[in-house]
Design a protein around this motif. Structure first.
Motif, PDB file in Angstrom:
ATOM      1  N   SER A 284       0.828  -1.214   0.000  1.00  0.00           N
ATOM      2  CA  SER A 284       0.000   0.000   0.000  1.00  0.00           C
ATOM      3  C   SER A 284       0.856   1.254   0.000  1.00  0.00           C
ATOM      4  N   VAL A 285       1.943   1.243   0.784  1.00  0.00           N
ATOM      5  CA  VAL A 285       2.848   2.393   0.820  1.00  0.00           C
ATOM      6  C   VAL A 285       3.519   2.589  -0.536  1.00  0.00           C
ATOM      7  N   ILE A 286       4.044   1.486  -1.100  1.00  0.00           N
ATOM      8  CA  ILE A 286       4.774   1.596  -2.372  1.00  0.00           C
ATOM      9  C   ILE A 286       3.850   2.046  -3.497  1.00  0.00           C
ATOM     10  N   ARG A 287       2.662   1.469  -3.567  1.00  0.00           N
ATOM     11  CA  ARG A 287       1.728   1.829  -4.636  1.00  0.00           C
ATOM     12  C   ARG A 287       1.170   3.242  -4.449  1.00  0.00           C
ATOM     13  N   SER A 288       1.008   3.653  -3.220  1.00  0.00           N
ATOM     14  CA  SER A 288       0.592   5.042  -2.959  1.00  0.00           C
ATOM     15  C   SER A 288       1.712   6.008  -3.318  1.00  0.00           C
ATOM     16  N   MET A 289       2.961   5.590  -3.070  1.00  0.00           N
ATOM     17  CA  MET A 289       4.109   6.398  -3.483  1.00  0.00           C
ATOM     18  C   MET A 289       4.141   6.533  -5.007  1.00  0.00           C
ATOM     19  N   MET A 290       3.791   5.438  -5.703  1.00  0.00           N
ATOM     20  CA  MET A 290       3.687   5.500  -7.163  1.00  0.00           C
ATOM     21  C   MET A 290       2.641   6.531  -7.584  1.00  0.00           C
ATOM     22  N   GLY A 291       1.503   6.536  -6.893  1.00  0.00           N
ATOM     23  CA  GLY A 291       0.459   7.499  -7.225  1.00  0.00           C
ATOM     24  C   GLY A 291       0.910   8.933  -7.019  1.00  0.00           C
ATOM     25  N   ILE A 292       1.557   9.190  -5.875  1.00  0.00           N
ATOM     26  CA  ILE A 292       2.035  10.550  -5.578  1.00  0.00           C
ATOM     27  C   ILE A 292       3.051  11.006  -6.620  1.00  0.00           C
ATOM     28  N   ASN A 293       4.047  10.132  -6.915  1.00  0.00           N
ATOM     29  CA  ASN A 293       5.093  10.523  -7.862  1.00  0.00           C
ATOM     30  C   ASN A 293       4.571  10.613  -9.291  1.00  0.00           C
ATOM     31  N   LEU A 294       3.548   9.820  -9.617  1.00  0.00           N
ATOM     32  CA  LEU A 294       2.949   9.931 -10.949  1.00  0.00           C
ATOM     33  C   LEU A 294       2.313  11.307 -11.123  1.00  0.00           C
TER      34      LEU A 294
END
Length: 444
Positions: free
Chosen positions: A80-90
């Motif tokens: 969840s953290v990694i995929r949310s980080m992907m969302g933020i950086n996207l």
């Protein structure tokens, strides 16, 4: 201990490989493309570098949170953290890319004046650089995650290979008579391939079902609460590292900027190499801070600061002893003579900045990112005020004095660190409660 030494070595290699490669390749590109095309390449690569720093500003938040969760049996919390980080950086990468694309025509017209052919090349190069900011934003998620698991080698080997290949290809294309646009297009293809390779390696390591971007409420809130401050610090760092040369150029002209900028560049590794070499402290401490007693944590930080002090002391001694000769060999006797009065001040200022590395990483690991951000920004503002006041009175010497003050001011980071250690009474700090909450929410 062996793993930490390897991580430190990879950190230094990651910092040093590209600049050294650039020094080797730059004369080839300059000779075959000419000053104008080489200048465009420099501007485009500087845009990618600056955009990449801003786009990856949330990376420390990812490292800190994933490192604290990595011992958990709940893999869904980590995902969840990694995929949310992907969302933020996207989102951040797209915003930066759009801003770059919007500004590219104006920058191209300003840089190339009336040369239509050169203006088109500049525009296309800047447009490619703008899209590369998005690529760098996504790449930083994979790199920061692998670093959170203290797997520096896995990320750094791919990163270095891609960046050195881009430089080698730039030299080859220049030799074949291709221009800046072709070089930037090749760079885009290689860096995109490298980012895909980073995520393939990360997917293998995690065994995750998916790394597709999401916005998990708790994970996004935790990352944003930490990352907004590290992102602000990244932006401030970019501004504060460049604005002194702008002030000097406006006041005293290009010759003064050349000698000062070369001194700053030569002294920069005192901080840069130390920060890169000790970066392993952030994931190392983040992953263990909840389980370390106050006495053990203090002992670990004392050892880290001792290593920090040793690295800075050796580098400072070498630069004070041989820096003037290096500057003369690098830039000539005239610039070396002009720089002689203020070069030692620049060296000491960088050394003082290098001494805050342990305190910075320790505070980030403890979740005290606000202290790091506000002290760093306050130090930068104080430096700029001193520069504005000293420059008309002391010239370049005033700027060097202000940089020394900036380094001294940055050591105040150890005040909140010592307070935090003094108030630490249990092995489970408040920050771990938030992570426990994140684990609970992320359970399927």
């Amino acid at each position: 201990m062996k793993d930490q030494v390897a991580n430190a070595a990879y950190g230094v290699l990651d910092y040093a490989a590209y600049p050294i490669g650039m020094l080797l390749v730059a004369p080839v590109v300059l000779h075959h493309l000419g000053p104008a095309q080489y200048g465009l390449w420099t501007i485009a690569t500087a845009a990618v570098s600056t955009g990449g720093i801003i786009a990856s500003g949330f990376g420390d938040a990812n490292i800190q949170h994933v490192a604290r969760l990595r011992g958990s049996t709940n893999k869904h919390a980590i995902e969840s953290v990694i995929r949310s980080m992907m969302g933020i950086n996207l989102v951040l990468g797209v915003a930066l890319a759009c801003a770059g694309l919007a500004l590219s025509p104006a920058i191209a017209r300003h840089v190339t004046a009336s040369d239509i052919h050169l203006q088109r090349s500049c525009l296309l190069s800047l447009q490619i650089a703008s899209v590369l900011m998005l690529v760098r934003a996504l790449e930083s998620v994979s790199i920061s995650t692998l670093r959170a698991f203290e797997r520096y080698g896995a990320a750094v080997r791919i990163s270095i290979a891609v960046r050195l290949l881009t430089l080698a290809l730039a030299a080859l294309l220049a030799l074949k008579g291709y221009g800046t646009v072709s070089i930037m297009a090749a760079t885009f293809l290689l860096m995109t391939f490298g980012t895909c390779a980073q995520f393939f390696r990360l997917h293998q390591f995690l065994g995750a079902a998916s790394l597709w971007p999401i916005f998990n409420r708790e994970a996004t809130r935790a990352l944003f609460g930490f990352g907004i401050y590290s992102w602000m610090q990244a932006i401030a760092g970019v501004l504060f590292s460049q604005i002194d040369r702008l002030l000097l150029g406006v006041s005293l002209g290009a010759v003064a900027v050349a000698s000062y900028a070369l001194c700053v560049q030569l002294a920069q590794p005192l901080f840069g190499l130390t920060a890169a070499g000790l970066h392993f402290l952030l994931p190392y401490l983040s992953g263990r801070v909840d389980n370390l007693s106050r006495a053990t944590l203090k002992q670990t930080l004392r050892r880290a600061f001792g290593l920090n002090l040793l690295l800075v002391a050796i580098g400072t001694a070498l630069l004070l002893a041989f820096g003037q000769r290096l500057l003369q060999a690098w830039a000539g006797a005239a610039i070396a003579q002009t720089a002689a009065p203020f070069f030692p001040l620049v060296i000491i200022g960088s050394a003082l900045l290098g001494l805050n590395v342990t305190g910075t990483y320790a505070l980030l690991a403890l979740g005290k990112v606000r202290s790091v951000a506000w002290l760093s920004i306050s130090a930068g503002i104080a430096m700029l005020l001193m520069m504005a006041w000293l420059l008309p009175r002391s010239g370049v010497q005033g700027l060097a004095t202000a940089r020394l003050f900036y380094g001294l001011f940055s050591l105040l980071l150890y005040v909140p660190l010592l307070r935090s250690l003094a108030s630490r009474r249990s092995s489970t700090p408040v920050a771990s409660c938030a992570l426990t909450s994140l684990e609970e929410v992320s359970r399927p």
